[in-house]
Design an enzyme around this catalytic site. Structure first.
Site, PDB file in Angstrom:
ATOM      1  N   LEU A 250       0.861  -1.239   0.030  1.00 48.54           N
ATOM      2  CA  LEU A 250       0.092   0.191   0.018  1.00 48.54           C
ATOM      3  C   LEU A 250       0.857   1.102   0.009  1.00 48.54           C
ATOM      4  O   LEU A 250       2.136   1.234   0.454  1.00 48.54           O
ATOM      5  CB  LEU A 250      -0.823  -0.147   1.216  1.00 48.54           C
ATOM      6  CG  LEU A 250      -1.887  -1.186   1.524  1.00 48.54           C
ATOM      7  CD1 LEU A 250      -2.374  -1.183   2.671  1.00 48.54           C
ATOM      8  CD2 LEU A 250      -2.897  -0.888   0.197  1.00 48.54           C
ATOM      9  N   HIS A 251       0.216   2.192  -0.343  1.00 49.63           N
ATOM     10  CA  HIS A 251       1.028   3.620  -0.468  1.00 49.63           C
ATOM     11  C   HIS A 251       1.963   3.793   0.858  1.00 49.63           C
ATOM     12  O   HIS A 251       2.967   4.125   0.937  1.00 49.63           O
ATOM     13  CB  HIS A 251       0.051   4.774  -0.877  1.00 49.63           C
ATOM     14  CG  HIS A 251       0.733   6.059  -0.822  1.00 49.63           C
ATOM     15  ND1 HIS A 251       1.460   6.589  -2.043  1.00 49.63           N
ATOM     16  CD2 HIS A 251       1.061   7.131  -0.001  1.00 49.63           C
ATOM     17  CE1 HIS A 251       1.713   7.818  -1.745  1.00 49.63           C
ATOM     18  NE2 HIS A 251       1.533   7.940  -0.550  1.00 49.63           N
TER      19      HIS A 251
END
Lengths: 1291, 87
Positions: free
Chosen positions: A1262-1263
């Site tokens: 994820l970011h």
């Protein structure tokens, strides 16, 4: 076996546990030995015996668990050390192979919470040769336990091979725990504690065999030395005759050796105690042993047999209270944390530790390690019937291998001699070869010196270069011819007044041309000069003149009316006249210098020509003094350093530059003289040198030589010297009684000695270090420094009693004399002499010799005190001040006393403080108790309250941790106040909570005082502040590689890139680029482009090799792209340009303005939290409090910096929305968080309009996870490969 | 000195040896006295065990578990029996 059993650390384990925890990488807690087995070993029977023993010895299967700050131990059957068999048959050198393997294992640190504590390995060397290795962490067993293990294995093996049935199995470890638990709450423990406080409460400062802090290193030196059968026979005979046990005799003689070598009044040794008598641990391998202290006074003049009985009784008592832990005793006595110790060396006798008897096999035991070696241990292993081995284990931080070997040899010799001695006193400490080196080899200084006088040397120089400048004072200069004329004239006048050989001429003149003329003229008249210091009280000058009775006094006026008819003032000196012809000889008196006298009167040291000629010619030759030399004369003539200053240039054709009166105390004036007169050589007392170097005027001074003497020259000062000025630095040493200096040491910039030695003897001079009986001491041992040779003074003027006391017949060189300096010194291994201190009450202040007895005599003579003692106190390092303690007499008035002392003593001898007491404190045996004398009131330092904010917090935390009602003082020591290791852990936790800092447990042990710890924490805080600059170095690597610049994300900080920065390979320097707006003093940036331009300025200013690699995560990628564009615009080559999951500004422009609270909540993400998990945090205060309570770096930020982060976060949205990208001509690497962006179509392709050359890397994260360790493991190699490729292209 | 035989090693012999080490008379050492309190420390016990092991194999560790003469005698008796001697 009850595997579920659990028990906290036993008292015996606690000390080891904390020691290992403090130094987790230290393998020294592994104990190990191996048995060398020869013969037909039945390997299967052996395996069965070893495994059975391992099963019985539960301690070998211990596992440690930390839970809620407490430590427990439990049994873990998977940790049981089953025998491993390793075949090294095929190795080229099987023994070397096996021993190397054992050593590797033994030198691998164990984590007791994770690793099995024990290992059993049988190395197969050949058909008839086996090595059985047993390694166990000290937490599991002690040395006695190791012996139990091997003996039990042998017993089981022998039984299996048809021998007698084995005895009972070992006891379960739980029984040892039960004993520990029972002892903790027993009356016995209370009684033991009381016993030890009684015995050790008044113990002296512990002395050992080498200076330094006794903290175990990671390894140790080991020397083994077998004692011959005739020594063990003698040992047994002597023990039997005294009805003593031979191990006690060994311990006593070992203590005697320690006492003698350390020079202490009593030996305080550690005596390892195995703790098995009457204990279940007699048959249980476990860590039980303790090291109680043993104090022995050992009267060296008393019959040794009596002393052995005394020692034996002390040992019996020690063992009776031996269970009481020495760690606990340290805490009881406040000996934790600093350099103060409970005992010095260990003396350990191990009669039980014999090789086990395996039927039909030959075995020898080799001990590889027995645990920590704090200082030095003397272990006697064997049964003395006749086998006995002396093992010396030494801490390599304190002893060289050679020193350890010398101790082994010397102790063996000391023991051998002591066993035949009536008293300890008659046993020499130095071996015969050491004695010969001390007396002869180190003093091989014979050098031919002409039989002449100082007068003759001066007159020869006057004739040699009559027109050369000889003497300069201010703007006046005399040539040698002028000096010749003026001194001849005065000499003739002196002769006319009856001055001749052995006459004294007192000189009481300020520094001037006349002063030098007076001295030279006195010598030319055949007399000896006696300098008087005009700054001394008139009373003192008069007293010296009365005692010495000079024929003439050369002075401007009659000070105190003491000179009378003898006065000859410069105004009356003739300008012409012929020097008298005097048949002077080397044995004639040259000068008399008065020094402080311990009995109350100053004493005059009479030095002959022969002595000072040797000293001057040595110095001339050693330092190449000649016509080019210009010496600064700044030392008062009453201080004997002035003698070479006055005459060395004048006998060498050089020039003497005389400083004006008072200039010697003024660094700027000295620097002016050096520069103005191109001085080449000068002298400083070290304390004055320190002041000189601190003055800006000293910077850049360049001369040939600077000489120091008069007091110790600290190594720090040497190093500071070489940073400030350009000159050779030489450390000289000598008392007035031996013609100025007798030893020398080159203190060059490469000299790393600490402490700095006083060095080597000068020509025709001996420095010998002797014990109380005038025998040479051993190298490294402190002793009384005696001087011999041609430079010795004739003696004290008119005081044959004092002369006889200090100048003694040399017992080793019949017909010669030795001067007893009163200095204590030791010999380094290379022969250089190191000054240690004084054996009496003489002190030096600013290089000036002071006998405290003289001050005491002056106090009593005032009639205002009945009793007094004067001390030089150094309550703060480097601040030594005289304090007079007294019992007032009738009419006592401190002001009146001070006035009386000032009238009689030079200013430097007048006490800085006077303390009136009802009585002087005494010890139980009636001696003055110096320790009980209170610090005088000027010592605000002793009780300074905590002042800085950090100090105040630490002081409160000390009090909180230790349960004290008052905050601690700034100088209070955590351990002295009662802190122990567990409380230390608690304190560190509180510091983390309250200050957001974690200096580590080790820091507290190094800096146990409030002020020290606060300073450390403040220094770390400074680093945090530094961590807010535009560039912070996240990793350091090969300087030849182009660095990588990582641009901050929205919060403005780059700390989040630490993991990535350190994961790159090859290691390269990584810089974090951070927002200048973090500092609230700086304006917010106008736009992303402006910001990028500022960053490019910073990047280029570093001057690092290119191409420039640049990357950023999130918003950082947007800024990185803008920076790459700017670099390109400036014509700078860009290498890697990587964005970690960044998307162009247009993706954000249409988004609604974020709520300020949401922007604040972005802080949570920056700190590494998932904001969605904390919906309740909706205000700045709540968010800040949450961050501070956590362990994120943000929580530790100072308030102002946190403000900076918040405003940067809030401003970032504006910057991004207003930004318009420009195209970048290079390659854009986009690292995409492939698991994210489910709800929005954010793709790398969005960058294509600005970066046609787009290179995409997808990672399954994820970011927010991209800068974490897991994603880094994937991203770092990708970035590495690209940077390397760019660098190859650039090349 | 003649070698100590299994027959020589009696309770009274052990009492006398302990007393000698402590510079005491044998009758002052009672069977149940705590020998550690009387001054027998591990080194002295070790020396005694070495002397007595001339008569019968003795492990110091077994003796050391006990603190009374009676305890020691029980260990010696067991060892004597194991070696085939009446005790």
């Amino acid at each position: 076996m009850a595997a579920a059993l659990e028990y906290p650390l036993t008292e015996a384990q606690s000390g080891l546990w904390f020691a290992q925890r403090l130094d987790p990488a230290n393998p020294i807690f592994n104990t190990a030995h191996y048995l060398d087995i020869r013969g037909d070993l039945d390997v299967e029977a052996f395996r069965a015996a070893v495994d059975q023993t391992a099963a019985e010895a539960e301690a070998l299967s211990l596992r440690f668990v930390e839970r809620d700050g407490e430590v427990f131990q439990t049994l873990d059957p998977t940790h049981r050390p089953q025998l491993q068999i390793v075949d090294v048959f095929a190795a080229a050198d099987p023994v070397a192979e096996a021993v190397a393997a054992m050593r590797r294992d033994h030198e691998t640190p164990l984590d007791p919470t994770r690793d099995p504590l024990a290992a059993n390995i049988l190395f197969l060397m050949g058909p008839q040769r086996f090595l059985w290795s047993l390694r166990v962490h000290h937490l599991a067993t002690d040395g006695f336990g190791m012996a139990l293990l091997t003996n039990r294995t042998a017993e089981l093996y022998n039984a299996a091979r048809g021998g007698p049935a084995p005895g009972p199995a070992f006891n379960p470890i739980a029984k040892v725990w039960e004993e520990d638990a029972a002892y903790r709450v027993s009356d016995k423990r209370t009684a033991d504690a009381a016993y030890w406080r009684e015995i050790m409460g008044d113990a002296p400062e512990v002395a050992s065999l080498a200076p330094g802090k006794a903290t175990t290193a990671h390894r140790f030196h080991r020397i083994e030395r077998a004692l011959p059968p005739e020594v063990t026979a003698r040992l047994r005979a002597r023990a039997d005759a005294g009805r003593l046990s031979w191990p006690d005799v060994l311990t006593a003689i070992g203590a005697a050796y320690v006492r003698r070598f350390s020079g202490a009044e009593e030996a305080v040794i550690g005596v390892p105690w195995m703790g098995r008598m009457g204990s279940v641990s007699a048959r249980t391998p476990a860590m039980v042993m303790n090291v109680p202290p043993l104090r022995l006074t050992l009267d060296e003049d008393a019959p040794l047999d009596e002393q052995l009985i005394v020692a034996s009784k002390a040992l019996i008592k020690t063992r009776r209270h031996g269970r009481y832990r020495s760690e606990q005793l340290r805490r009881d006595l406040g000996l934790i944390g600093g350099a103060r110790r409970l005992y010095g060396p260990l003396v350990n006798v191990l009669p039980f530790d014999l090789p086990p008897r395996f039927a039909g096999l030959d075995t020898t035991l080799k001990v590889l390690g027995t645990g920590p070696v704090d200082d030095i241990s003397f272990t006697f292993r064997g049964d003395a019937a006749p086998a006995l081995t002396l093992e010396v284990d030494a801490n390599p931080d304190l002893y060289t291998l050679e020193e350890a070997a010398a101790h082994a040899e010397r102790l063996a010799a000391f023991l051998t001699n002591a066993l035949d001695a009536e008293t300890l006193g008659e046993v020499p400490i130095a071996t015969p070869s050491e004695a010969a080196r001390e007396l002869e080899a180190f003093n091989d200084t014979a050098h031919p010196v002409p039989d002449t006088t100082l007068t003759a040397l001066l007159e020869a120089a006057m004739k040699a270069t009559p027109d050369a400048p000889a003497l300069t004072f201010g703007d006046q200069t005399f040539t040698y011819a002028q000096l010749d004329r003026r001194t001849a004239a005065l000499a003739s006048a002196l002769a006319a007044r009856g001055v001749g050989r052995e006459s004294l001429v007192a000189v009481a003149l300020p520094r001037s041309l006349e002063l030098v003329i007076a001295l030279v003229a006195t010598l030319r008249a055949g007399g000896a000069y006696l300098p008087l210091d005009l700054e001394h009280p008139a009373e003192r000058i008069a007293a010296i003149v009365r005692a010495a009775g000079p024929s003439v006094v050369l002075a401007h006026e009659d000070i105190g009316g003491a000179f009378g008819e003898a006065l000859l003032a410069p105004a009356d000196w003739p300008l012409d006249g012929a020097a008298p012809a005097v048949a002077q000889g080397g044995e004639d008196a040259a000068y008399v210098i008065y020094t402080s006298g311990s009995t109350g009167d100053p004493k005059g040291v009479l030095v002959e020509h022969r002595a000072i000629v040797n000293r001057l010619l040595w110095m001339q030759a050693e330092y190449g003094i000649g016509v080019h030399t210009r010496i600064l004369q700044k030392t008062p003539a009453t201080f004997d350093v002035s003698v070479w200053e006055f005459f060395l240039a004048l006998i060498s054709g050089g020039e003497l530059v005389v400083a004006s009166p008072g200039a010697h105390r003024d660094p700027a004036a000295i620097a002016g003289l050096i520069r103005g007169h191109a001085v080449t050589d000068l002298h400083f007392v070290p304390s004055m040198l320190s002041a000189f170097l601190a003055d800006p005027a000293a910077k850049g001074i360049a001369v040939a030589h600077v000489f120091c003497s008069g007091e110790e020259l600290p190594a720090e000062l040497r190093d500071r010297f070489h940073q400030t000025v350009s000159a050779e630095l030489h450390n000289l040493y000598g008392p007035t009684e031996a013609a100025v200096d007798v030893s020398y040491w080159a203190a060059g910039p490469d000299d790393a000695s600490r402490p700095m030695p006083i060095g080597w003897p000068v020509w025709n001079t001996r420095l010998v270090i002797l014990d109380e009986r005038l025998r040479p001491v051993a190298p490294g041992m402190g002793g009384h420094l005696h001087l011999g040779g041609v430079q010795l003074a004739r003696g004290y003027l008119n005081r044959p009693d004092l002369t006889e006391d200090r100048f003694i017949p040399d017992p080793h060189h019949p017909g010669q004399r030795l001067y007893r300096t009163g200095d204590v010194a030791r010999r380094r291994a290379d022969g250089a002499v190191v000054y240690l201190g004084r054996s009496d009450h003489q002190v030096k202040i600013r290089g000036l010799r002071i006998e405290l007895g003289e001050i005491e005599a002056a106090v009593i003579a005032s009639g205002l005190a009945r009793e007094t003692v004067v001390l030089a106190r150094e309550d703060r390092p480097g601040e030594r001040r005289l304090v007079a303690y007294l019992v007032p007499a009738e009419g006592y008035d401190p002001a009146a006393l001070k006035a009386k002392l000032a009238a009689r003593l030079p200013d430097y001898m007048v006490p800085a403080a006077i303390v009136a007491l009802d009585a002087l404190p005494t010890t139980s045996n009636g001696k003055l108790d110096r320790k009980a004398l209170p610090a005088p009131v000027f010592e605000a330092a002793a009780g300074r309250a905590a002042e800085t904010p950090t100090e105040k917090i630490i002081a409160e935390l000390f009090a909180e941790t230790l349960g004290r009602s008052e905050p601690a003082g700034a100088d209070d020591d955590f351990f002295t106040l009662g802190g122990d290791s567990l409380l230390a852990v608690h304190l560190m936790m509180l510091i983390r909570e309250r200050l957001g800092r974690d200096p580590g447990l080790g820091a507290l042990f190094d800096r146990p005082r409030v002020a020290e710890l606060a300073a450390l924490i403040d220094a770390e805080a400074l680093d945090f502040d530094n961590g807010l600059g535009v560039l912070i170095r996240l990793a350091e690597g090969d300087p030849a590689l182009p660095p990588l610049f990582l641009i901050h994300p929205a919060g403005g900080l780059s700390w989040g890139y630490r993991t990535l920065a350190r994961a790159l390979s090859p290691r390269r320097t990584v810089w974090g680029v951070q927002s200048p707006a973090l500092d609230p003093q700086n304006a917010l940036p106008d736009c992303i482009e402006g910001l990028a331009s500022v960053y490019v300025d910073h990047i280029l200013a570093l001057g690092a090799p290119g191409p420039v690699h640049i990357a950023g995560w999130s918003v950082g990628g947007i800024i990185a792209q803008a920076a790459a564009v700017e670099l390109e615009r400036r014509g700078v080559k860009v290498g890697l340009m990587a964005m970690l999951d960044s998307y162009p500004a247009e993706c954000w422009r249409a988004e609604p303005e974020p709520d300020p609270v949401d922007a604040m909540r972005a802080l949570l993400a920056i700190a590494g939290y998932d904001p969605t998990q904390y919906p309740e945090l909706r205000s700045r205060a709540a968010i800040v409090a949450f961050l501070k309570a956590g362990d994120s770096a943000l929580g530790g930020l100072p308030e102002a910096a946190l403000d900076g982060v918040i405003r940067v976060v809030l401003d970032t949205n504006r910057l991004v929305r207003e930004h318009h990208h420009r195209p970048f001509g290079g390659r854009t690497t986009h690292v995409r968080a492939a698991l994210d962006h489910k709800d929005r179509d954010l793709t790398p392709g969005l960058w294509r309009p600005y970066s046609p050359d787009l290179d995409v890397v997808e990672v399954p994260f994820l970011h927010p996870q991209l800068t974490g360790p897991a994603a880094t493991a994937l991203i770092a190699p990708e970035l590495d490969a690209r940077m390397t490729a760019f660098e190859e292209i650039a090349r | 000195m003649t070698k100590l035989t299994p027959q020589d090693l009696t309770l009274e012999r052990m009492r006398a040896d302990v007393a000698a080490v402590l510079h005491e008379t044998p009758d002052s050492i009672l069977d149940d006295d705590n020998l550690m309190d009387l001054g027998v420390d591990s080194l002295r016990a070790l020396n005694l065990s070495l002397a007595w092991s001339e008569a019968v194999p003795l492990e110091f560790s077994e003796l050391a578990e006990h603190t009374t003469l009676a305890g020691w005698w029980s260990v010696v008796q067991a060892r004597l029996r194991a070696a085939g001697h009446d005790a």
